[in-house]
Design a protein around this motif. Structure first.
Motif, PDB file in Angstrom:
ATOM      1  N   HIS A  58      -3.426  10.864  -2.678  1.00 39.33           N
ATOM      2  CA  HIS A  58      -3.195  10.377  -1.309  1.00 39.33           C
ATOM      3  C   HIS A  58      -2.214  11.285  -0.551  1.00 39.33           C
ATOM      4  CE1 HIS A  58      -5.402   6.541  -1.542  1.00 39.33           C
ATOM      5  NE2 HIS A  58      -5.077   6.599  -2.808  1.00 39.33           N
ATOM      6  N   ASN A  59      -2.195  12.525  -0.927  1.00 40.63           N
ATOM      7  CA  ASN A  59      -1.409  13.539  -0.216  1.00 40.63           C
ATOM      8  C   ASN A  59      -2.015  14.888  -0.547  1.00 40.63           C
ATOM      9  OD1 ASN A  59       0.932  15.702  -0.287  1.00 40.63           O
ATOM     10  ND2 ASN A  59       1.548  14.120   1.178  1.00 40.63           N
ATOM     11  N   HIS A  93      -7.064  10.229  -6.588  1.00 46.62           N
ATOM     12  CA  HIS A  93      -6.360  11.377  -6.009  1.00 46.62           C
ATOM     13  C   HIS A  93      -4.954  10.945  -5.595  1.00 46.62           C
ATOM     14  CE1 HIS A  93      -7.073   9.669  -2.002  1.00 46.62           C
ATOM     15  NE2 HIS A  93      -8.330   9.468  -2.369  1.00 46.62           N
ATOM     16  N   SER A  98       0.824  -1.213   0.000  1.00 50.27           N
ATOM     17  CA  SER A  98       0.000   0.000   0.000  1.00 50.27           C
ATOM     18  C   SER A  98       0.855   1.260   0.000  1.00 50.27           C
ATOM     19  CB  SER A  98      -0.939   0.000   1.205  1.00 50.27           C
ATOM     20  OG  SER A  98      -0.200  -0.020   2.415  1.00 50.27           O
ATOM     21  N   SER A 115      -3.935   9.819   3.194  1.00 44.79           N
ATOM     22  CA  SER A 115      -5.083   8.962   2.891  1.00 44.79           C
ATOM     23  C   SER A 115      -6.097   9.519   1.901  1.00 44.79           C
ATOM     24  CB  SER A 115      -5.808   8.601   4.200  1.00 44.79           C
ATOM     25  OG  SER A 115      -4.985   7.786   5.002  1.00 44.79           O
ATOM     26  N   PHE A 116      -6.669  10.690   2.159  1.00 44.24           N
ATOM     27  CA  PHE A 116      -7.870  11.084   1.438  1.00 44.24           C
ATOM     28  C   PHE A 116      -7.624  12.214   0.442  1.00 44.24           C
ATOM     29  CE2 PHE A 116      -9.456   9.560   5.633  1.00 44.24           C
ATOM     30  CZ  PHE A 116      -9.983   8.371   5.159  1.00 44.24           C
ATOM     31  N   ARG A 138       1.701   4.308  -2.898  1.00 41.48           N
ATOM     32  CA  ARG A 138       1.725   5.734  -2.594  1.00 41.48           C
ATOM     33  C   ARG A 138       3.001   6.387  -3.127  1.00 41.48           C
ATOM     34  NH1 ARG A 138      -1.340   3.852   1.768  1.00 41.48           N
ATOM     35  NH2 ARG A 138      -3.026   5.257   2.465  1.00 41.48           N
TER      36      ARG A 138
END
Length: 420
Positions: free
Chosen positions: A323-324, A321, A283, A380-381, A287
């Protein structure tokens, strides 16, 4: 969350606000329920809270700077749609589904409703705020306990609730749903801890901490563990170093908004990214690929960015997206958008500096909550996810409610009325 609202809190204590108190208690009751059952519900909850709070809304001078910054971000994001590869032809918009896809429009609606909720609920009278704060704190403890128990049993509780509604859910998906509650817990931990400490319920703080950590570990919510760790370090920094620590916080908050793309590019050039690829699980490996791709593409349009929602147009290189948050802002809105967002969060951090002059416990709480939000957002979002923005607004509200609990005047849930 900032010291600028101290005078407003004093003013709120002198006037009765039964309607706003009711709205605050309603939000406090719904928060742990949504965090466990339906985290996406934070978007409609904060929108509804903003609409309900409109009768008691009082726009103040202290609220103007952050609101103006957020308006500027929304305007720049809307303008960037003119060059975004995901630009939508307005003439082809027909139904609600088409309009709902307009991120720029939703940003203005969220700013109006979420902003109204945050600003209006800062005006709740102290008795009403204390009641709502107590409900929220006990709710956070209950949420931590239920989430921990559910994670230990393989999400048996969550699966049972789904079966009751007639909709079965796979065990692995149920565990994912349970893991989402950790994000709310990581943010609400700090205001809830302050509330419980002032109500002389310090043992419940440890219970909440253990429940949050156990759930995060079992559900592999690494971002939440990182947020709790970073929040704890910052809490200690501000609590013991007070104003000096709070000033350091401003620099820590500003740095990622300025340096994020450069840090990734330097890490690529020095081989650090390649070394990390060999060390981290799948995971995080994904990233690293996303961040490298984003940083490389930021160089093509460093000032204006690729346009709002452009992250969604790069196929498998960026799934939805980056993730940062900082890299996404740089990629979509360029240096201008990243700078505006950085100014907003630095304004919040500078509020901690002012607050530290009055109460180191409240300043430490606000600092830890702020950093926790930035850490999770940095791992994450997507920046524009409605529920995540709603949870950020809820964190601001929670910090405001916590500050009203000055002394342990009452410790139970049996004093919820009258609402004023």
């Amino acid at each position: 969350m900032t010291a600028a609202s101290i005078s407003e809190s004093s003013e709120g204590a002198t006037r009765r606000t039964p309607w706003l108190s009711g709205v605050a208690i309603f939000v406090a009751v719904m928060t742990p329920l949504l965090a466990y059952l339906a985290p996406l519900g934070f978007a409609p909850l904060l929108a509804l809270a903003g609409l309900l709070a409109l009768p008691g809304l009082r726009l103040t001078r202290a609220a103007a700077p952050p609101l103006l910054i957020l308006v500027a971000i929304a305007l720049w994001a809307a303008a960037s749609m003119s060059w975004s590869p995901l630009a939508i032809d307005v003439s082809k918009l027909k139904g609600y589904g088409d309009i709902e896809s307009l991120t720029a429009l939703k940003l203005f609606l969220q700013l109006a409703t979420y902003g109204a909720a945050v600003v209006a609920l800062r005006g709740v009278s102290d008795p009403g705020a204390r009641r709502a704060a107590t409900v929220l704190a006990y709710g956070a403890v209950a949420l931590a306990g239920v989430a921990a128990l559910d994670s230990l049993t393989g999400a048996a509780i969550y699966q049972t609730l789904h079966q009751v509604t007639g909709e079965a859910i796979r065990p692995d998906l149920a565990m994912v749903k349970v893991s989402l509650s950790t994000y709310a817990l990581a943010l609400l931990f700090w205001p809830a801890a302050l509330i419980l400490s002032r109500l002389w319920r310090r043992g419940l703080i440890w219970l909440m901490a253990v429940g949050t950590i156990v759930t995060s570990v079992i559900c592999s919510s690494d971002a939440c563990l990182g947020a709790l760790a970073a929040g704890g370090v910052v809490w200690l920094l501000v609590y013991f170093a007070r104003q000096t620590g709070a000033k350091v916080l401003v620099g820590l908050v500003a740095a990622p908004f300025v340096l994020a793309p450069l840090v990734v590019l330097v890490a690529v050039q020095t081989g650090t990214i390649a070394w990390l690829h060999r060390m981290v699980p799948a995971s995080w490996d994904a990233r690293l690929n996303i961040w490298t791709f984003a940083a490389d593409h930021i160089q093509r349009h460093p000032f204006r960015g690729w346009g709002l929602d452009a992250s969604r147009t790069f196929g498998p290189a960026i799934p939805l997206h980056t993730h940062n948050a900082q890299l996404q802002l740089w990629l979509e809105l360029g240096a201008i958008g990243a700078a505006l967002a950085g100014v907003f969060f630095c304004w919040l951090a500078y509020g901690v500096v002012r607050l530290s002059q009055r109460s180191r416990a409240e300043a430490a709480m606000a600092a830890a909550a702020l950093v926790s939000y930035l850490v999770i957002g940095g791992l994450s979002f997507g920046v524009w996810q409605e529920w995540w923005l709603g949870l950020g607004a809820m964190t601001l509200i929670a910090c405001g409610l916590a500050r009203a609990v000055a002394q342990p005047q009452w410790t139970g849930l049996d004093e919820l009325t009258p609402l004023a």
